[in-house]
Design an enzyme around this catalytic site. Structure first.
Site: not given
Ligand code: PMP
Length: 405
Positions: A137, A248, A277
């Site tokens: 990671s 986003k 869910t």
């Molecule tokens: N991965 C990254 C790198 C993020 O920055 C974010 C949210 N800021 C997420 C996953 C989660 O995405 P979501 O807002 O759709 O839950």
């Protein structure tokens, strides 16, 4: 235990450090993005310009997206009515998964309720179900990946952020027989830096590792069809799993993975965060389809956004306001102190109608506190001038060093 006293004590400690998070109570305007009305506690309102939205391209206000959502509500109603397995799969989910698979050049895609859940559930399931799996990671990975790996109880090896040599050394040191996943992001959200994807993929391939790439801050924004950095670099077919969000640049909400048919089917069949869910509302899926289809053929938003980012950077340069350089659309203006960061953010909002949320520890390391600015295609020249003028004033008042970055 006195629970209330405990909660208050912990919250007080956050406040003392300037790290207590306060929501701005905003009302977005249809057609007025990035303008919004802020509701204050005394019942009054204030007009503000939003400078920290992750609706990077304004697609959340795009007429095609909004109309598609309205049409889907008229046709299907409000909610999905169940989990994907039990009556919740609506035709728009199926269409959206096809659209996403096509966007990333993969056989299949699988939807989740958010990007967070997709990382947590997909990475967690792969790491826990592959026998003896080791997850490599990147040190800068998002909380959702970290939580997914933790939840899997698989062995985790953290490699230095964007450091391919360190990754290679750690892969070389691991048991050659163990299944391996290399998990990383393309655009890192807080620094806006971009991973050396090609080198990472080459190293992973050399060690027979699967690659899991979070393109949450790149989908819609990079690549000729908005498929992300992997599309731009011509690497989509060499990455095992591409994960993204609909919340986003796509402007709606939801998350997904795109991968081979067998891998998606595997996650679909074993991930509790998928199975147990309620499915996304059909209208969200309909809006996302319209947004992705638009961004596959339109470069206008992407080009305009780049132009806005370049203009902001050049004005910051002229005023000597430090920001972290990168090759993405994210402009991290460096303050370097939690209390000052909050102070600047409060004054920008209260005195200048400029909304930029301060970014403090633990989201970023201490002493790198910042204002994370995200210009959109809809910020005008006048908006940018106004922002930089206000920052310049506050920088002088705050006696901030011009070299904190
Ligand atoms: N991965 C990254 C790198 C993020 O920055 C974010 C949210 N800021 C997420 C996953 C989660 O995405 P979501 O807002 O759709 O839950």
């Amino acid at each position: 235990m006195d629970f209330e006293a405990y909660f208050q004590g912990e919250l007080g400690a956050l406040r003392d450090e300037g790290r207590y998070r306060v929501f701005a109570d905003l009302e977005r305007h249809r057609g007025g993005f990035p303008r919004a009305t802020r509701h204050l506690e005394d019942g009054s309102t204030q007009d503000v310009t939003v400078w920290c939205s992750n609706d990077y391209l304004g697609m959340g206000q795009n007429p095609k997206v909004v109309d598609a959502m309205k049409a889907a509500i008229d046709q299907c109603g409000a909610g999905a009515g169940g989990t994907r397995n039990i009556s919740g799969t609506n035709h728009s989910h199926v269409l959206l998964e096809r659209e996403l698979a096509d966007l990333h050049g993969k056989q299949s895609a699988l939807l989740f309720t958010s990007g967070y859940v997709s990382n947590w559930a997909a990475l967690g399931t792969l790491a826990s179900k592959l026998p003896g799996c080791i997850v490599f990671s990147d040190a800068g990975n998002h909380a959702s990946m970290i939580e997914g790996i933790r939840h899997s109880r698989a062995e985790k090896v953290i490699w230095k952020h964007n450091n391919v040599r360190d990754l290679a050394a750690r892969l070389a040191a691991a048991d050659p027989r163990a299944p391996k996943i290399v998990a990383f992001e393309s655009v890192y959200s807080m620094d806006g830096d971009i991973a050396p994807i090609r080198e990472i993929v080459e190293v992973a391939e050399r060690f027979g590792a699967m690659t899991y790439l979070d393109e949450v801050h790149a989908v819609g924004l990079y690549g000729p069809r908005g498929g992300g950095i992997a599309e731009r670099e011509g690497l989509m077919d060499r990455i095992t799993v591409i994960e993204g969000t609909l919340g986003k640049a796509i402007g709606v909400m939801g998350g997904y993975i795109a991968a081979s048919e067998a891998l998606c089917d595997f996650v679909r069949s074993f991930a509790s965060g998928f199975i147990f869910t309620t499915a996304l509302p059909p209208a969200l899926a309909g809006g996302a389809v319209a947004s992705i289809r638009h961004l596959k053929v339109s470069n206008e938003e992407r080009l305009m956004q780049r132009d806005r980012v370049a203009r902001l950077r050049s004005l910051l340069d002229r005023r000597g306001i430090p920001y972290m350089p990168n090759d993405s659309h994210i402009v991290p203006v460096m303050v370097g102190n939690a209390a000052k960061c909050k102070w600047i953010s409060d004054l920008l909002l209260d005195h200048h109608g400029i909304y930029v949320q301060p970014i403090n520890y633990p989201t970023v390391p201490r002493t790198t506190e910042r204002l994370r600015i995200t210009p959109t295609p809809f910020h005008s020249d006048a908006d940018i001038d106004h922002l930089v003028g206000a920052l310049h004033q506050l920088w002088s008042r705050c006696a901030l060093s011009r070299a904190v970055a």
